[in-house]
Design an enzyme around this catalytic site. Structure first.
Site, mmCIF file in Angstrom:
data_model
loop_
_atom_site.group_PDB
_atom_site.id
_atom_site.type_symbol
_atom_site.label_atom_id
_atom_site.label_comp_id
_atom_site.label_asym_id
_atom_site.label_seq_id
_atom_site.Cartn_x
_atom_site.Cartn_y
_atom_site.Cartn_z
ATOM 1 C CB SER A 142 -0.953 -0.053 1.202
ATOM 2 O OG SER A 142 -1.937 0.941 1.114
ATOM 3 C CG ASP A 372 -6.681 -1.603 -3.893
ATOM 4 O OD1 ASP A 372 -7.217 -0.965 -2.968
ATOM 5 O OD2 ASP A 372 -5.501 -1.997 -3.853
ATOM 6 C CG HIS A 400 -5.420 -2.407 -0.104
ATOM 7 N ND1 HIS A 400 -4.802 -1.780 -1.168
ATOM 8 C CD2 HIS A 400 -4.815 -1.918 1.018
ATOM 9 C CE1 HIS A 400 -3.878 -0.950 -0.714
ATOM 10 N NE2 HIS A 400 -3.861 -1.024 0.606
#
Length: 422
Positions: A142, A372, A400
């Site tokens: 991320s 996502d 995610h």
């Protein structure tokens, strides 16, 4: 430097002093912490440094060979970096910021906690642990993936390879571009949630009506408003988030017209930023580049999506941060003025170098999650096309948080991609 053992692993603490401002190496310093994790009797394996998602989140605290670390230890010495501002590194908190003095001084301090500084910290750590002329692998999840792209832009000489999961940023996307892309994805997650749990439409509507009509206080004194309740939708982008939200909304009322103490406590735990205030403080700043303030972009762009404020169904929001959070959350209230100054900051340094990425020679493997909710798929694919040699795995099998929940399967795929095995 302390070393201790867990089942199947040996862990070693590393602390290092680095400049607060890397452009002023003789100035103020802060501390950076990283935890080395290796299998017993490990020798000769290359290093992998893990960059956690966030911003504002500490690295994992593993117990033995859990989650993706089990797979990583087959091939690497793992280094879990607490990015500056988090964990055992010099931490951003209500108390620490108060010691900085005025809100302008606090905002200026916070401006040094973005990906560019994190990468320069990592480079000092790499040279300290591995020696000059060495390279290591970076694994970015991320926001950690955003940091990895910054690494590829400004210090690729330190990398032998990059593994990125759910973290390819838009190279030139401004904050408002990000939210214009993600608000519709959040709405789609709401649609999927209500299709899965149609009874939640009425349950959520009842909670919303109560919040509109009452001044509801959480156990710690914060105010639970309807927009704050909607912010629980942050969970919808994770693998189990929809189910967790269902269980939460089905159990709100103690009796007719009375929200239960247990429910309010659970909600407070999910909404409070007492453990990671850097997340709402710096989230929009992660998109700041060049001239132009971020100026509460999520709040501004929300007005372009009225379905989040009107309509028959109550829609939850996602990874968006709003100025009202610094009024309703007691953990954030002391930082309100600093947050306003960060949002109004007129210029931010560049975080990515498209020209250098276009001549990249570091092997890069990236997982892009088709659905996502947090990192827009199209922006990610646009960036992947601009990183020379990058290999991309696009999948709708996972959400995610796939790195954390797949017991090493995602990491195994990325490693195999860089080796040309898939």
């Amino acid at each position: 430097m302390a070393t201790f053992r867990h089942p199947g692993t040996v862990l070693t603490d590393h602390f290092l002093t680095v400049p607060l401002d890397h452009d002023d190496p003789a100035g103020e310093t802060i501390q950076v912490y990283a935890r080395e994790v290796v299998a017993p009797s490990t020798t000769g394996k290359p290093w992998l440094v893990f960059l956690q998602g966030g911003p504002g989140s500490a690295a994992p605290r593993p117990i033995g060979r859990d989650s993706w670390i089990d797979r990583a230890l087959d091939d690497y010495r793992v280094l879990l970096l607490d990015q500056r501002g988090t964990g055992r590194s010099t931490r951003i908190s209500r108390q620490s910021l108060a010691g900085r003095g005025s809100p302008p001084a606090q905002a200026e301090y916070l401006a040094h906690f973005r990906a560019d500084s994190i990468v320069r910290d990592a480079e000092i750590l790499r040279r300290h642990l591995l020696g000059a002329g060495t390279k290591w692998t970076v694994l970015g999840q991320s926001f950690g993936g955003f940091c990895a792209v910054t690494y590829l832009s400004f210090a690729p000489e330190g990398l032998r390879e990059a593994l990125i999961t759910g973290g390819l940023p838009g190279l030139s996307a401004r904050a408002e571009d990000v939210y214009r892309a993600t608000y519709p994805r959040v709405a789609a997650k709401n649609d999927a949630h209500y299709a899965r749990y149609p009874e939640d439409v009425d349950a959520v509507r009842a909670i919303a009506a109560h919040l509109r009509e009452h001044d509801v206080r959480l156990p710690g004194g914060g105010r639970l408003t309807l927009p704050a309740f909607q912010a629980l939708g942050l969970a919808l982008g994770s693998s189990t988030g929809s189910h967790e939200l269902h269980y939460l909304t089905e159990d709100a009322f103690e009796s007719a017209g009375v929200l239960s103490d247990a429910w309010l406590s659970t909600v407070e735990h999910r909404l409070s930023f007492v453990t990671n205030p850097a997340y709402p403080l710096l989230h929009e700043a992660t998109y700041g580049q060049g001239d132009g303030a971020t100026n509460w972009a999520a709040h501004r762009v929300r007005a372009e999506h009225p379905q989040f404020d009107t309509g028959d169904r109550i829609l939850f929001t996602g990874e968006m941060h709003y100025p009202w959070q610094f009024e309703t959350d007691p953990a954030l209230a002391p930082m309100r003025e600093a947050a306003e100054l960060l949002a109004a900051r007129p210029h931010w340094p560049r975080l990515y170098d498209a020209a250098r990425l276009g001549t990249n020679e570091v092997p890069v493997a990236a997982a892009v999650y088709y659905d996502d909710m947090y990192v827009d798929r199209d922006l990610s694919l646009g960036t992947a096309a601009k990183i020379a040699g990058a290999r991309v795995w696009i999948t709708n099998e996972y959400e995610h948080d796939a790195l954390r929940v797949t017991s090493g399967a995602v990491l195994d795929r990325l490693i195999a991609m860089n080796r040309g095995e898939v």
